[in-house]
Design a protein around this motif. Sequence first.
Motif, PDB file in Angstrom:
ATOM      1  N   ASP A  85       0.880  -1.234  -0.055  1.00  0.00           N
ATOM      2  CA  ASP A  85      -0.005  -0.097   0.030  1.00  0.00           C
ATOM      3  C   ASP A  85       0.919   1.145   0.145  1.00  0.00           C
ATOM      4  O   ASP A  85       1.523   1.589   0.831  1.00  0.00           O
ATOM      5  CB  ASP A  85      -1.004  -0.171   1.232  1.00  0.00           C
ATOM      6  N   TRP A  86       1.016   1.700  -1.106  1.00  0.00           N
ATOM      7  CA  TRP A  86       2.016   2.860  -1.533  1.00  0.00           C
ATOM      8  C   TRP A  86       1.450   4.227  -1.807  1.00  0.00           C
ATOM      9  O   TRP A  86       0.232   4.074  -2.613  1.00  0.00           O
ATOM     10  CB  TRP A  86       3.083   2.275  -2.303  1.00  0.00           C
ATOM     11  N   ARG A  87       2.247   5.226  -1.498  1.00  0.00           N
ATOM     12  CA  ARG A  87       1.762   6.684  -2.081  1.00  0.00           C
ATOM     13  C   ARG A  87       3.194   6.895  -2.252  1.00  0.00           C
ATOM     14  O   ARG A  87       4.023   7.299  -1.511  1.00  0.00           O
ATOM     15  CB  ARG A  87       0.858   7.531  -1.255  1.00  0.00           C
ATOM     16  N   CYS A  88       3.392   7.758  -3.440  1.00  0.00           N
ATOM     17  CA  CYS A  88       4.570   8.349  -3.849  1.00  0.00           C
ATOM     18  C   CYS A  88       4.489   9.853  -4.338  1.00  0.00           C
ATOM     19  O   CYS A  88       3.429  10.242  -4.897  1.00  0.00           O
ATOM     20  CB  CYS A  88       5.030   7.609  -4.992  1.00  0.00           C
ATOM     21  N   ILE A  89       5.408  10.674  -4.038  1.00  0.00           N
ATOM     22  CA  ILE A  89       5.773  11.840  -4.667  1.00  0.00           C
ATOM     23  C   ILE A  89       6.999  12.120  -5.259  1.00  0.00           C
ATOM     24  O   ILE A  89       8.074  11.355  -4.750  1.00  0.00           O
ATOM     25  CB  ILE A  89       5.375  12.772  -3.506  1.00  0.00           C
ATOM     26  N   PRO A  90       7.142  12.936  -6.170  1.00  0.00           N
ATOM     27  CA  PRO A  90       8.328  13.196  -6.922  1.00  0.00           C
ATOM     28  C   PRO A  90       9.141  14.110  -6.364  1.00  0.00           C
ATOM     29  O   PRO A  90       8.413  15.127  -5.565  1.00  0.00           O
ATOM     30  CB  PRO A  90       7.782  13.731  -8.411  1.00  0.00           C
ATOM     31  N   THR A  91      10.220  14.279  -6.457  1.00  0.00           N
ATOM     32  CA  THR A  91      11.289  15.356  -6.021  1.00  0.00           C
ATOM     33  C   THR A  91      12.578  15.307  -6.557  1.00  0.00           C
ATOM     34  O   THR A  91      12.686  14.574  -7.696  1.00  0.00           O
ATOM     35  CB  THR A  91      11.440  15.064  -4.342  1.00  0.00           C
ATOM     36  N   THR A  92      13.456  16.063  -6.186  1.00  0.00           N
ATOM     37  CA  THR A  92      14.917  15.976  -6.835  1.00  0.00           C
ATOM     38  C   THR A  92      15.772  15.678  -5.580  1.00  0.00           C
ATOM     39  O   THR A  92      15.640  16.363  -4.388  1.00  0.00           O
ATOM     40  CB  THR A  92      15.190  17.018  -7.692  1.00  0.00           C
ATOM     41  N   VAL A  93      16.872  15.188  -5.701  1.00  0.00           N
ATOM     42  CA  VAL A  93      18.022  15.043  -4.901  1.00  0.00           C
ATOM     43  C   VAL A  93      19.376  15.179  -5.601  1.00  0.00           C
ATOM     44  O   VAL A  93      19.678  14.529  -6.462  1.00  0.00           O
ATOM     45  CB  VAL A  93      18.133  13.489  -4.110  1.00  0.00           C
ATOM     46  N   ASN A  94      20.101  16.018  -5.199  1.00  0.00           N
ATOM     47  CA  ASN A  94      21.366  16.528  -5.787  1.00  0.00           C
ATOM     48  C   ASN A  94      21.351  16.513  -7.098  1.00  0.00           C
ATOM     49  O   ASN A  94      21.934  15.999  -7.954  1.00  0.00           O
ATOM     50  CB  ASN A  94      22.387  15.286  -5.299  1.00  0.00           C
ATOM     51  N   LEU A  95      20.209  17.254  -7.718  1.00  0.00           N
ATOM     52  CA  LEU A  95      19.917  17.687  -9.087  1.00  0.00           C
ATOM     53  C   LEU A  95      19.557  16.437  -9.760  1.00  0.00           C
ATOM     54  O   LEU A  95      19.279  16.302 -11.122  1.00  0.00           O
ATOM     55  CB  LEU A  95      21.152  18.293  -9.663  1.00  0.00           C
ATOM     56  N   MET A  96      19.108  15.064  -9.011  1.00  0.00           N
ATOM     57  CA  MET A  96      18.773  14.131  -9.835  1.00  0.00           C
ATOM     58  C   MET A  96      17.248  13.815  -9.620  1.00  0.00           C
ATOM     59  O   MET A  96      16.933  13.984  -8.504  1.00  0.00           O
ATOM     60  CB  MET A  96      19.622  12.812  -9.323  1.00  0.00           C
ATOM     61  N   PRO A  97      16.371  13.247 -10.601  1.00  0.00           N
ATOM     62  CA  PRO A  97      15.041  13.042 -10.151  1.00  0.00           C
ATOM     63  C   PRO A  97      15.142  11.947  -9.135  1.00  0.00           C
ATOM     64  O   PRO A  97      15.915  10.911  -8.919  1.00  0.00           O
ATOM     65  CB  PRO A  97      14.650  12.428 -11.618  1.00  0.00           C
ATOM     66  N   ALA A  98      13.969  11.962  -8.442  1.00  0.00           N
ATOM     67  CA  ALA A  98      13.863  10.955  -7.315  1.00  0.00           C
ATOM     68  C   ALA A  98      12.206  10.856  -6.936  1.00  0.00           C
ATOM     69  O   ALA A  98      11.383  11.608  -7.290  1.00  0.00           O
ATOM     70  CB  ALA A  98      14.630  11.502  -6.044  1.00  0.00           C
ATOM     71  N   ALA A  99      12.038   9.751  -6.507  1.00  0.00           N
ATOM     72  CA  ALA A  99      10.388   9.344  -6.040  1.00  0.00           C
ATOM     73  C   ALA A  99      10.764   9.160  -4.554  1.00  0.00           C
ATOM     74  O   ALA A  99      11.247   8.219  -3.980  1.00  0.00           O
ATOM     75  CB  ALA A  99      10.326   7.789  -6.643  1.00  0.00           C
ATOM     76  N   VAL A 100       9.646   9.655  -3.753  1.00  0.00           N
ATOM     77  CA  VAL A 100       9.768   9.401  -2.438  1.00  0.00           C
ATOM     78  C   VAL A 100       8.575   8.526  -2.140  1.00  0.00           C
ATOM     79  O   VAL A 100       7.327   8.656  -2.468  1.00  0.00           O
ATOM     80  CB  VAL A 100       9.468  10.604  -1.580  1.00  0.00           C
ATOM     81  N   LEU A 101       8.960   7.394  -1.352  1.00  0.00           N
ATOM     82  CA  LEU A 101       7.757   6.284  -1.346  1.00  0.00           C
ATOM     83  C   LEU A 101       7.205   6.435   0.059  1.00  0.00           C
ATOM     84  O   LEU A 101       8.150   6.398   0.831  1.00  0.00           O
ATOM     85  CB  LEU A 101       8.442   4.825  -1.528  1.00  0.00           C
ATOM     86  N   TYR A 102       5.886   6.405   0.250  1.00  0.00           N
ATOM     87  CA  TYR A 102       5.619   6.263   1.580  1.00  0.00           C
ATOM     88  C   TYR A 102       4.688   5.021   1.461  1.00  0.00           C
ATOM     89  O   TYR A 102       4.042   4.516   0.776  1.00  0.00           O
ATOM     90  CB  TYR A 102       4.392   7.481   1.759  1.00  0.00           C
ATOM     91  N   ARG A 103       4.846   4.464   2.888  1.00  0.00           N
ATOM     92  CA  ARG A 103       4.008   2.896   2.853  1.00  0.00           C
ATOM     93  C   ARG A 103       3.008   3.245   3.974  1.00  0.00           C
ATOM     94  O   ARG A 103       3.241   3.547   5.148  1.00  0.00           O
ATOM     95  CB  ARG A 103       5.150   1.804   3.214  1.00  0.00           C
TER      96      ARG A 103
END
Length: 146
Positions: A85-103
């Motif tokens: 059961d996941w929800r995710c949000i996009p972000t960037t880390v050190n100028l790189m694309p990233a996905a933040v996963l919430y469980r």
Amino acid sequence: MRERLPGRRLDWRSPATHELSDDERGVVKSYMDAHERNDLDGLMALLRGDLRFAMLPEPGALVVTAKDAVDGWVSSGLFRRGYDDWRCIPTTVNLMPAAVLYRRTPDDPEYRLFTIAVLHIVDGKIAELTGFDATGKPWLGLPATL
């Protein structure tokens, strides 16, 4: 080294975030969608065959096939009860694309910060995935729960 690193990684004067390209935005969205739908095939389709994967703070990076990476995640519990059961949000880390996963676990009404997946995207595929255990660590000003 300058020839090997992406150009934007050398510009330390840039802001900590950057606008994602359409290609990056599409891959990050597909990555997040695959998690939220528990879609193993969709997740595997996003990974390059020669994927580099690291899960920090575990030492070392692995070069594995996409199938081996997904099989490893599944054998560790991904998409099983409690990890489905996941929800995710996009972000960037050190100028790189990233996905933040919430469980969200079956006994919890909230989605809790779980992992940050930093993605290096090449030609529409994830060439490198560096995961950071974010459990109990509200990094980057991210909310601890959703």
